[in-house]
Design a protein around this motif. Sequence first.
Motif, PDB file in Angstrom:
ATOM      1  N   GLU A   1       9.987  15.987   8.145  1.00 46.55           N
ATOM      2  CA  GLU A   1       9.125  15.358   8.593  1.00 46.55           C
ATOM      3  C   GLU A   1       7.722  15.694   7.969  1.00 46.55           C
ATOM      4  OE1 GLU A   1       7.859  14.909  13.400  1.00 46.55           O
ATOM      5  OE2 GLU A   1       8.606  17.063  12.601  1.00 46.55           O
ATOM      6  N   ASN A   2       7.596  16.874   7.530  1.00 47.72           N
ATOM      7  CA  ASN A   2       6.257  17.028   6.812  1.00 47.72           C
ATOM      8  C   ASN A   2       6.017  16.311   5.597  1.00 47.72           C
ATOM      9  OD1 ASN A   2       5.493  19.375   8.527  1.00 47.72           O
ATOM     10  ND2 ASN A   2       6.335  20.860   7.501  1.00 47.72           N
ATOM     11  N   TYR A   3       7.189  16.169   4.734  1.00 47.99           N
ATOM     12  CA  TYR A   3       7.192  15.325   3.606  1.00 47.99           C
ATOM     13  C   TYR A   3       6.833  13.847   3.997  1.00 47.99           C
ATOM     14  CZ  TYR A   3       8.539  12.429  -0.288  1.00 47.99           C
ATOM     15  OH  TYR A   3       8.827  11.519  -1.082  1.00 47.99           O
ATOM     16  N   LEU A   4       7.261  13.333   5.003  1.00 47.84           N
ATOM     17  CA  LEU A   4       7.228  11.863   5.451  1.00 47.84           C
ATOM     18  C   LEU A   4       5.881  11.849   5.796  1.00 47.84           C
ATOM     19  CD1 LEU A   4      10.536  11.125   7.228  1.00 47.84           C
ATOM     20  CD2 LEU A   4       9.659  10.618   4.933  1.00 47.84           C
ATOM     21  N   ASP A   5       5.032  12.876   6.251  1.00 55.61           N
ATOM     22  CA  ASP A   5       3.702  12.723   6.620  1.00 55.61           C
ATOM     23  C   ASP A   5       2.863  12.705   5.684  1.00 55.61           C
ATOM     24  OD1 ASP A   5       4.575  12.735   9.533  1.00 55.61           O
ATOM     25  OD2 ASP A   5       4.042  14.982   9.727  1.00 55.61           O
ATOM     26  N   ASP A   6       2.969  13.311   4.650  1.00 57.96           N
ATOM     27  CA  ASP A   6       2.184  13.371   3.411  1.00 57.96           C
ATOM     28  C   ASP A   6       3.034  13.722   2.110  1.00 57.96           C
ATOM     29  OD1 ASP A   6       0.220  13.051   1.598  1.00 57.96           O
ATOM     30  OD2 ASP A   6      -0.957  15.055   2.375  1.00 57.96           O
ATOM     31  N   PRO A   7       3.846  12.661   1.406  1.00 56.36           N
ATOM     32  CA  PRO A   7       4.475  12.977   0.498  1.00 56.36           C
ATOM     33  C   PRO A   7       3.713  13.116  -0.993  1.00 56.36           C
ATOM     34  CG  PRO A   7       4.715  10.554   1.126  1.00 56.36           C
ATOM     35  CD  PRO A   7       3.924  11.169   1.880  1.00 56.36           C
ATOM     36  N   THR A   8       2.608  13.092  -0.916  1.00 56.39           N
ATOM     37  CA  THR A   8       1.863  13.414  -2.288  1.00 56.39           C
ATOM     38  C   THR A   8       1.626  14.955  -2.397  1.00 56.39           C
ATOM     39  OG1 THR A   8      -0.232  12.913  -0.976  1.00 56.39           O
ATOM     40  CG2 THR A   8       0.768  11.248  -2.303  1.00 56.39           C
ATOM     41  N   VAL A   9       1.845  15.804  -1.490  1.00 51.21           N
ATOM     42  CA  VAL A   9       1.532  17.097  -1.335  1.00 51.21           C
ATOM     43  C   VAL A   9       2.830  18.009  -1.892  1.00 51.21           C
ATOM     44  CG1 VAL A   9       1.075  19.179   0.171  1.00 51.21           C
ATOM     45  CG2 VAL A   9      -0.137  16.879   0.785  1.00 51.21           C
ATOM     46  N   TYR A  10       3.798  17.357  -1.780  1.00 48.30           N
ATOM     47  CA  TYR A  10       5.132  18.069  -2.135  1.00 48.30           C
ATOM     48  C   TYR A  10       5.786  17.694  -3.364  1.00 48.30           C
ATOM     49  CZ  TYR A  10       4.538  19.140   2.830  1.00 48.30           C
ATOM     50  OH  TYR A  10       4.014  19.266   3.950  1.00 48.30           O
ATOM     51  N   GLY A  11       6.338  18.831  -4.020  1.00 48.17           N
ATOM     52  CA  GLY A  11       6.781  18.516  -5.636  1.00 48.17           C
ATOM     53  C   GLY A  11       8.315  18.800  -5.326  1.00 48.17           C
ATOM     54  N   ALA A  12       9.041  18.764  -6.530  1.00 48.56           N
ATOM     55  CA  ALA A  12      10.430  19.021  -6.627  1.00 48.56           C
ATOM     56  C   ALA A  12      10.921  20.233  -6.028  1.00 48.56           C
ATOM     57  CB  ALA A  12      10.781  18.833  -8.224  1.00 48.56           C
ATOM     58  N   GLU A  13      10.255  21.252  -6.185  1.00 48.59           N
ATOM     59  CA  GLU A  13      10.758  22.461  -5.860  1.00 48.59           C
ATOM     60  C   GLU A  13      10.802  22.490  -4.196  1.00 48.59           C
ATOM     61  OE1 GLU A  13       6.391  22.441  -5.932  1.00 48.59           O
ATOM     62  OE2 GLU A  13       7.813  22.439  -7.672  1.00 48.59           O
ATOM     63  N   TYR A  14       9.883  21.906  -3.624  1.00 49.36           N
ATOM     64  CA  TYR A  14       9.949  21.760  -2.157  1.00 49.36           C
ATOM     65  C   TYR A  14      11.573  21.076  -1.839  1.00 49.36           C
ATOM     66  CZ  TYR A  14       8.544  20.421   2.440  1.00 49.36           C
ATOM     67  OH  TYR A  14       8.479  20.280   4.014  1.00 49.36           O
ATOM     68  N   PHE A  15      12.103  20.379  -2.509  1.00 49.13           N
ATOM     69  CA  PHE A  15      13.426  19.498  -2.318  1.00 49.13           C
ATOM     70  C   PHE A  15      14.377  20.563  -2.685  1.00 49.13           C
ATOM     71  CE2 PHE A  15      10.479  15.933  -2.218  1.00 49.13           C
ATOM     72  CZ  PHE A  15      11.131  15.373  -1.114  1.00 49.13           C
ATOM     73  N   GLU A  16      14.454  21.660  -3.490  1.00 51.55           N
ATOM     74  CA  GLU A  16      15.266  22.484  -3.746  1.00 51.55           C
ATOM     75  C   GLU A  16      15.443  23.403  -2.714  1.00 51.55           C
ATOM     76  OE1 GLU A  16      17.091  22.856  -6.470  1.00 51.55           O
ATOM     77  OE2 GLU A  16      16.432  21.114  -7.190  1.00 51.55           O
TER      78      GLU A  16
END
Length: 74
Positions: A34-49
Amino acid sequence: MTMNLQESEVGPDNIHDALRQLQALTSCIARDMENYLDDPTVYGAEYFEDIKEAALTANLLVTWVRDNFKELHK
């Protein structure tokens, strides 16, 4: 991610503990997505790891519950 189990850690104490951990992991995954969908530009690849690790841990817990549930009802 606020919750993640390491492979070196001992498994859950019992099925109720495993289910509590599963609930916490799936809540964290949902909140992180949900945080990612709210602002995808803030999160990098490590977030998805971290999200991937939580999902894999949840999968291991489901397997643990399944195997131990079978043992309880033999």
